[in-house]
Design an enzyme around this catalytic site. Structure first.
Site, mmCIF file in Angstrom:
data_model
loop_
_atom_site.group_PDB
_atom_site.id
_atom_site.type_symbol
_atom_site.label_atom_id
_atom_site.label_comp_id
_atom_site.label_asym_id
_atom_site.label_seq_id
_atom_site.Cartn_x
_atom_site.Cartn_y
_atom_site.Cartn_z
ATOM 1 N N GLU A 297 0.989 -1.095 0.101
ATOM 2 C CA GLU A 297 0.073 -0.010 0.054
ATOM 3 C C GLU A 297 0.904 1.282 0.060
ATOM 4 O O GLU A 297 0.438 2.318 0.574
ATOM 5 C CB GLU A 297 -0.913 -0.020 1.423
ATOM 6 C CG GLU A 297 -2.008 -1.207 1.129
ATOM 7 C CD GLU A 297 -2.845 -1.459 2.399
ATOM 8 O OE1 GLU A 297 -2.359 -0.705 3.442
ATOM 9 O OE2 GLU A 297 -3.602 -2.332 2.490
ATOM 10 N N ASP B 212 -0.171 -6.031 8.882
ATOM 11 C CA ASP B 212 -1.072 -5.207 9.666
ATOM 12 C C ASP B 212 -0.893 -5.896 11.145
ATOM 13 O O ASP B 212 -0.740 -6.938 11.345
ATOM 14 C CB ASP B 212 -2.557 -5.727 8.983
ATOM 15 C CG ASP B 212 -2.539 -4.962 7.873
ATOM 16 O OD1 ASP B 212 -1.836 -4.561 7.098
ATOM 17 O OD2 ASP B 212 -3.711 -5.324 7.110
ATOM 18 N N HIS C 246 -0.035 -0.590 10.684
ATOM 19 C CA HIS C 246 1.044 -1.623 9.874
ATOM 20 C C HIS C 246 2.296 -1.536 10.919
ATOM 21 O O HIS C 246 2.356 -0.788 11.826
ATOM 22 C CB HIS C 246 1.619 -0.613 8.734
ATOM 23 C CG HIS C 246 0.126 -0.936 7.719
ATOM 24 N ND1 HIS C 246 0.441 -0.269 6.582
ATOM 25 C CD2 HIS C 246 -0.607 -1.878 7.461
ATOM 26 C CE1 HIS C 246 -0.455 -0.629 5.776
ATOM 27 N NE2 HIS C 246 -1.241 -1.540 6.177
#
Length: 437
Positions: A188, A212, A375
């Protein structure tokens, strides 16, 4: 004669200095279009230049489409990649989509596309002289990137195969070309987590995990959900959509124990064991409409690991978070039930931080509650002391850590800023300012 404890601190300081110096003249490659809603995905060029002497380079994700459509990749490597995928990447059942899933022919086309994405992303980062032979001189140069991030969601994944396979392969220490140094590619395009991955990689030589920081499970909650007792004080579910390095399976053995090794110590058998422990799940088309394949594995327990992350605070600047602990492998009856409550098609690492009984490390819940984002990066070994030293050199204060005080080593100048070490760290970093500004 230098006392052993002082010698070790000097060694850590030198290692951190080498790692910091490695950043110079390199770039962070941002592969994306419009930044996501994650703050870390908004790459701040001034921050990278001032603190790390790194350039930021942005490449729109449409460059992948151009290179695929115009065959700007090594065709021989692509054929080798597909043969390797067929031999080593076990496709798992489609657990998400049922009758609405991709056909076998569509899935084969996706395998071919994601293999090309791996090659293209690597070529974008470091270049490829083979492209010059094919008549693409500019593309052959690459961007001299020491780290990168792929935005993916959502503009890309609503139409194209996701980046999970690409990120997993690049973040691992092996591919169809054999064993090699792991790349650093942030999911991401979370550049702040990518920096933590980069620090850990440079300090250890091992691959960095991207996950995550998803769920805290207390012993009471585990008992209620599964009926079984947990033999640790709680655990944090580290999981993502399938981009975590395969090194994190823990199938690289050191003295018979699970480990993540520097790439120069990994054997072919150990790389194969990591591949054998990983399966590839067709993507959930509910939010990965373009398809793709996510890695699925369970990290072996008992590995010492350090989770870290950089957060960027307006008015303050960067801060570093560090949590040393261990991977944990719960009984199968517990794992299977908890995994299904989150996402059974993604890679799982259960993390148990070392507790101090106070502050952010009072208990496992407090660690997650004080974490600055969803994260975190993790690396093999307890490297918190190394990270603290390097952070001081780069003028980044550490806002959270559980490293024993006698292991901490900062420059002597920090003593001039007070006797409370955490406050002195903040004051010294603010006073001296970014190293490269």
């Amino acid at each position: 004669t230098i006392p052993a404890d002082v010698s070790e601190k000097i060694l850590r300081f030198a290692r951190a200095g080498i790692a910091a110096a490695t950043l110079r003249g390199k770039s962070y490659l941002s592969m994306g279009s419009v930044a996501m809603g994650i703050a870390g995905s908004i790459v701040d060029p001034e921050f990278f230049e001032d603190y790390f002497n790194m350039r930021c380079i942005s490449v729109d994700m449409s460059e992948f489409i151009r290179r695929v459509n115009e065959n700007i990749y090594d065709p021989e490597e692509f054929e080798r990649a597909m043969a390797w995928i067929k031999a080593n990447c076990k496709q798992y059942e489609d657990i998400y989509n049922g009758k609405d899933g991709k056909t076998p022919e569509q899935q084969q086309a996706i395998w071919e596309y994601v293999a090309k994405m791996v090659i293209i992303a690597r070529d974008l980062m470091i270049g490829n002289p083979k492209l010059a032979e094919l008549g693409f001189g500019e593309e052959a140069l690459g961007h001299n990137a020491i780290a990168a991030g792929f935005q993916g969601q959502r503009q890309w994944t609503d139409h194209m195969p996701n980046g999970d396979f690409m990120e997993t392969i690049l973040n691992s220490s092996f591919d169809w070309n054999g064993i090699r140094e792991a790349f650093v590619v942030a999911t991401e395009n979370d550049a702040l987590n990518g920096l933590a991955m980069l620090f850990g990689h440079l300090l250890t030589g091992t691959a960095s995990g991207f996950s995550d920081v998803r769920t805290y499970w207390s012993p009471e909650a585990v008992k209620k959900a599964t009926g079984f007792d947990l033999d640790v004080p709680g655990m944090i579910h580290l999981i993502n959509s399938g981009a975590t390095t395969m090194d994190a399976t823990g199938r690289q053995n050191a003295d018979g124990k699970p480990a993540m090794k520097p790439f120069w110590e990994i054997s072919a058998d150990e790389a194969k064991a990591c591949l054998d422990a990983t399966s590839w799940v067709p993507a959930n088309l509910g939010y990965f409409r373009g398809g793709g394949f996510s890695s699925r594995f369970l990290t072996r327990g008992g590995m010492p690991v350090t989770m870290s992350r950089i957060n960027l605070v307006k008015g303050l600047g960067p801060v570093l978070q560090i949590a040393e602990g261990y991977t944990y492998e719960p009984p199968k009856e517990i794992h299977d039930q908890l995994d299904k409550r989150t996402d059974p098609g993604w890679p799982t690492t259960w993390f148990v931080p070392n507790l101090t009984g106070e502050g952010a490390f009072k208990d496992v819940y407090s660690v997650m509650a004080n974490w600055g984002a969803n994260h975190g990066a993790f690396n093999y070994g307890h490297i918190g002391a190394d990270l603290i030293t390097m952070a001081a050199m780069l003028r980044i204060p550490v806002c959270m850590h559980n490293v024993p005080e006698d292991q901490i080593f900062r420059p002597n100048a920090w003593a001039a800023f007070g006797m409370d070490k955490e406050g002195a760290d903040y004051r010294a970093c603010a006073n001296f300012g970014p190293l490269y500004r």
